[in-house]
Design a protein around this motif. Structure first.
Motif, PDB file in Angstrom:
ATOM      1  N   ILE A  81       1.390 -28.321   1.406  1.00  0.00           N
ATOM      2  CA  ILE A  81       0.521 -28.239   0.240  1.00  0.00           C
ATOM      3  C   ILE A  81      -0.908 -28.094   0.741  1.00  0.00           C
ATOM      4  CG2 ILE A  81      -0.344 -29.406  -1.829  1.00  0.00           C
ATOM      5  CD1 ILE A  81       2.331 -30.817  -2.071  1.00  0.00           C
ATOM      6  N   GLY A  82      -1.547 -26.998   0.384  1.00  0.00           N
ATOM      7  CA  GLY A  82      -2.919 -26.757   0.792  1.00  0.00           C
ATOM      8  C   GLY A  82      -3.900 -27.196  -0.286  1.00  0.00           C
ATOM      9  N   VAL A  83      -5.095 -27.553   0.128  1.00  0.00           N
ATOM     10  CA  VAL A  83      -6.178 -27.918  -0.791  1.00  0.00           C
ATOM     11  C   VAL A  83      -7.369 -27.031  -0.469  1.00  0.00           C
ATOM     12  CG1 VAL A  83      -7.659 -29.756  -1.664  1.00  0.00           C
ATOM     13  CG2 VAL A  83      -5.349 -30.310  -0.868  1.00  0.00           C
ATOM     14  N   LEU A  84      -7.910 -26.373  -1.480  1.00  0.00           N
ATOM     15  CA  LEU A  84      -9.043 -25.470  -1.304  1.00  0.00           C
ATOM     16  C   LEU A  84     -10.344 -26.265  -1.295  1.00  0.00           C
ATOM     17  CD1 LEU A  84      -9.826 -22.433  -1.103  1.00  0.00           C
ATOM     18  CD2 LEU A  84     -10.161 -22.485  -3.575  1.00  0.00           C
TER      19      LEU A  84
ATOM     20  N   ALA B 170     -16.696 -28.945  -4.134  1.00  0.00           N
ATOM     21  CA  ALA B 170     -15.404 -29.548  -4.457  1.00  0.00           C
ATOM     22  C   ALA B 170     -15.500 -31.062  -4.349  1.00  0.00           C
ATOM     23  CB  ALA B 170     -14.324 -29.022  -3.512  1.00  0.00           C
ATOM     24  N   GLN B 171     -14.870 -31.753  -5.278  1.00  0.00           N
ATOM     25  CA  GLN B 171     -14.929 -33.212  -5.327  1.00  0.00           C
ATOM     26  C   GLN B 171     -14.197 -33.809  -4.124  1.00  0.00           C
ATOM     27  OE1 GLN B 171     -12.571 -35.132  -8.292  1.00  0.00           O
ATOM     28  NE2 GLN B 171     -13.951 -36.860  -8.517  1.00  0.00           N
ATOM     29  N   SER B 172     -14.936 -34.529  -3.294  1.00  0.00           N
ATOM     30  CA  SER B 172     -14.349 -35.112  -2.085  1.00  0.00           C
ATOM     31  C   SER B 172     -13.238 -36.098  -2.420  1.00  0.00           C
ATOM     32  CB  SER B 172     -15.435 -35.809  -1.260  1.00  0.00           C
ATOM     33  OG  SER B 172     -16.403 -34.884  -0.813  1.00  0.00           O
ATOM     34  N   ALA B 173     -13.423 -36.856  -3.491  1.00  0.00           N
ATOM     35  CA  ALA B 173     -12.413 -37.843  -3.870  1.00  0.00           C
ATOM     36  C   ALA B 173     -11.069 -37.178  -4.149  1.00  0.00           C
ATOM     37  CB  ALA B 173     -12.873 -38.624  -5.098  1.00  0.00           C
TER      38      ALA B 173
ATOM     39  N   VAL C 141      -3.808 -26.123  -4.028  1.00  0.00           N
ATOM     40  CA  VAL C 141      -4.477 -26.857  -5.099  1.00  0.00           C
ATOM     41  C   VAL C 141      -5.970 -26.566  -5.058  1.00  0.00           C
ATOM     42  CG1 VAL C 141      -4.973 -29.121  -6.081  1.00  0.00           C
ATOM     43  CG2 VAL C 141      -2.753 -28.695  -4.990  1.00  0.00           C
ATOM     44  N   VAL C 142      -6.522 -26.179  -6.201  1.00  0.00           N
ATOM     45  CA  VAL C 142      -7.968 -25.999  -6.336  1.00  0.00           C
ATOM     46  C   VAL C 142      -8.507 -27.248  -7.031  1.00  0.00           C
ATOM     47  CG1 VAL C 142      -9.823 -24.512  -7.129  1.00  0.00           C
ATOM     48  CG2 VAL C 142      -7.578 -23.526  -6.637  1.00  0.00           C
ATOM     49  N   PRO C 143      -9.239 -28.114  -6.316  1.00  0.00           N
ATOM     50  CA  PRO C 143      -9.684 -29.391  -6.875  1.00  0.00           C
ATOM     51  C   PRO C 143     -10.840 -29.226  -7.848  1.00  0.00           C
ATOM     52  CG  PRO C 143     -10.561 -29.112  -4.672  1.00  0.00           C
ATOM     53  CD  PRO C 143      -9.662 -27.925  -4.916  1.00  0.00           C
ATOM     54  N   PRO C 144     -11.236 -30.315  -8.494  1.00  0.00           N
ATOM     55  CA  PRO C 144     -12.372 -30.254  -9.429  1.00  0.00           C
ATOM     56  C   PRO C 144     -13.699 -30.319  -8.696  1.00  0.00           C
ATOM     57  CG  PRO C 144     -11.534 -32.489  -9.346  1.00  0.00           C
ATOM     58  CD  PRO C 144     -10.628 -31.657  -8.457  1.00  0.00           C
ATOM     59  N   SER C 145     -14.759 -30.313  -9.455  1.00  0.00           N
ATOM     60  CA  SER C 145     -16.108 -30.448  -8.916  1.00  0.00           C
ATOM     61  C   SER C 145     -16.896 -31.380  -9.825  1.00  0.00           C
ATOM     62  CB  SER C 145     -16.798 -29.086  -8.845  1.00  0.00           C
ATOM     63  OG  SER C 145     -18.168 -29.226  -8.523  1.00  0.00           O
ATOM     64  N   LEU C 146     -17.843 -32.092  -9.243  1.00  0.00           N
ATOM     65  CA  LEU C 146     -18.724 -32.940 -10.053  1.00  0.00           C
ATOM     66  C   LEU C 146     -19.853 -32.136 -10.679  1.00  0.00           C
ATOM     67  CD1 LEU C 146     -19.007 -36.119  -7.788  1.00  0.00           C
ATOM     68  CD2 LEU C 146     -17.576 -35.784  -9.806  1.00  0.00           C
ATOM     69  N   GLY C 147     -20.015 -30.889 -10.249  1.00  0.00           N
ATOM     70  CA  GLY C 147     -21.065 -30.039 -10.790  1.00  0.00           C
ATOM     71  C   GLY C 147     -20.609 -29.265 -12.003  1.00  0.00           C
TER      72      GLY C 147
ATOM     73  N   ILE D 297     -12.106 -28.076 -13.576  1.00  0.00           N
ATOM     74  CA  ILE D 297     -12.725 -26.750 -13.515  1.00  0.00           C
ATOM     75  C   ILE D 297     -12.231 -25.913 -12.340  1.00  0.00           C
ATOM     76  CG2 ILE D 297     -14.793 -27.466 -14.746  1.00  0.00           C
ATOM     77  CD1 ILE D 297     -16.280 -27.543 -12.108  1.00  0.00           C
ATOM     78  N   GLY D 298     -11.311 -26.464 -11.554  1.00  0.00           N
ATOM     79  CA  GLY D 298     -10.662 -25.625 -10.548  1.00  0.00           C
ATOM     80  C   GLY D 298      -9.943 -24.453 -11.174  1.00  0.00           C
TER      81      GLY D 298
END
Length: 327
Positions: free
Chosen positions: A13-16, A21-24, A82-88, A118-119
């Motif tokens: 499983i890859g993470v972009l 991108a939100q580190s958490a 997986v495209v994670p979220p962002s805090l921005g 928003i990913g």
């Protein structure tokens, strides 16, 4: 991505990791899957694959490169990205363009694309969600619909698993997405025990036949093209002739290769796609069963009810009573 190795059994499983991108989420998903590996080991479930987590970042040319790998000694074979979220704020067009071609290329090879919050904008910008349902954080649902009007935004759903594309809504929905992926690939027990270890809410356990997990990593490009086409149109009015034409194959050859690649006959595959769509409509809308049957491509609601009960073990009405949101 290269061909997968035979041993040890592995699910990568890859993470972009894109700018902002939100580190958490990036590291939280890595930890969640590490816990799942511990759970599998404690259960003695040696037949299940070990989850390998890799982090990917685009270089100046937009090519994705590995920057972290929990099993770096073997070739990469990403099954899910997986495209994670962002805090921005929602990503701008320039950032989305940097990843567009690579996401399309990976998806075309059979990689499942998944997003949190928003990913989803990255997947939408690739055009892969055109005509498809997707969810995101309620605060960004209108922006997603305005920027990508061909996407069917369904923000009421926390996780929307549409086979080759999976989207999730809230900023912290990476836990829901991670557990859903565990249920999909390693089973309900591993997902439930991982949630218990992390002290988070487990995902609702799906009935058989409601969570369709299509085989996408079989390597037959002609069949994969048809699978993406079926997922995109909900398998509505998909005749054998139209599927064979999409694959560029003679019908008999197509039937043989489709079953060899997916383990299902084309009619069985279409039934799975349609029932999966019907389940979401039963959960999140007030449409009648007949309306839903017509909406997913059945002209005869009676035939729809029979197929639905055969695949899920319950009638559409009973499914709605059990799983309808707010019901």
């Amino acid at each position: 991505m290269t061909a997968k190795t035979d041993t040890p059994p592995c699910l990568e499983i890859g993470v972009l990791v894109y700018p902002g991108a939100q580190s958490a989420a990036v590291h939280g998903l890595s930890d969640l899957f590490a816990v799942a590996n511990q759970v599998v080991n404690e259960l003695g479930a040696s037949e299940l694959p070990m989850i390998r987590v890799s982090h990917w970042q685009a270089d100046a040319q937009g090519q994705l490169q590995v920057i972290h790998d929990s099993l770096a000694q073997s070739p990469n074979d990403v099954r899910v990205l997986v495209v994670p979220p962002s805090l921005g704020q929602a990503p701008d067009a320039q950032l989305l363009e940097l990843y567009r071609a690579q996401l399309c290329q990976w998806h075309g090879r059979g990689t499942v694309l998944a997003s949190v919050c928003i990913g989803v904008f990255f997947i939408a910008a690739s055009g892969l969600l055109d005509g498809r349902p997707a969810t995101t954080h309620w605060n960004y649902a209108q922006a997603l619909a305005e920027r990508f009007p061909r996407v069917r935004v369904e923000a009421s759903q926390p996780v929307l698993d549409d086979g080759d594309l999976v989207t999730s809504a809230g900023l912290m929905a990476w836990t829901d997405l991670g557990l859903r992926l565990l249920e999909r690939y390693l089973g309900a027990t591993v997902a439930r025990e991982t949630a218990r270890y992390l002290a988070v809410e487990p995902v609702a356990i799906a009935l058989p036949g409601t969570l369709f997990t299509p085989c996408l990593d079989h390597g037959d490009e002609a069949v994969l093209k048809v699978q993406h086409w079926l997922q995109g149109n909900g398998a509505r009015e998909a005749s054998l002739a139209s599927m064979a034409e999409c694959a560029g194959l003679e019908e008999r050859t197509f039937l043989r290769r489709f079953r060899a690649a997916t383990g299902l006959r084309p009619t069985e595959y279409c039934q799975q796609v349609r029932v999966g769509r019907a389940c979401r409509l039963l959960e999140f809308t007030r449409r009648s069963v007949d309306q839903i049957a017509w909406g997913v491509g059945y002209q005869d609601p009676g035939a729809f009810r029979k197929v639905f009960q055969r695949l899920t073990g319950v009638t559409p009405s009973d499914y709605r009573k059990r799983f309808a949101v707010g019901g």
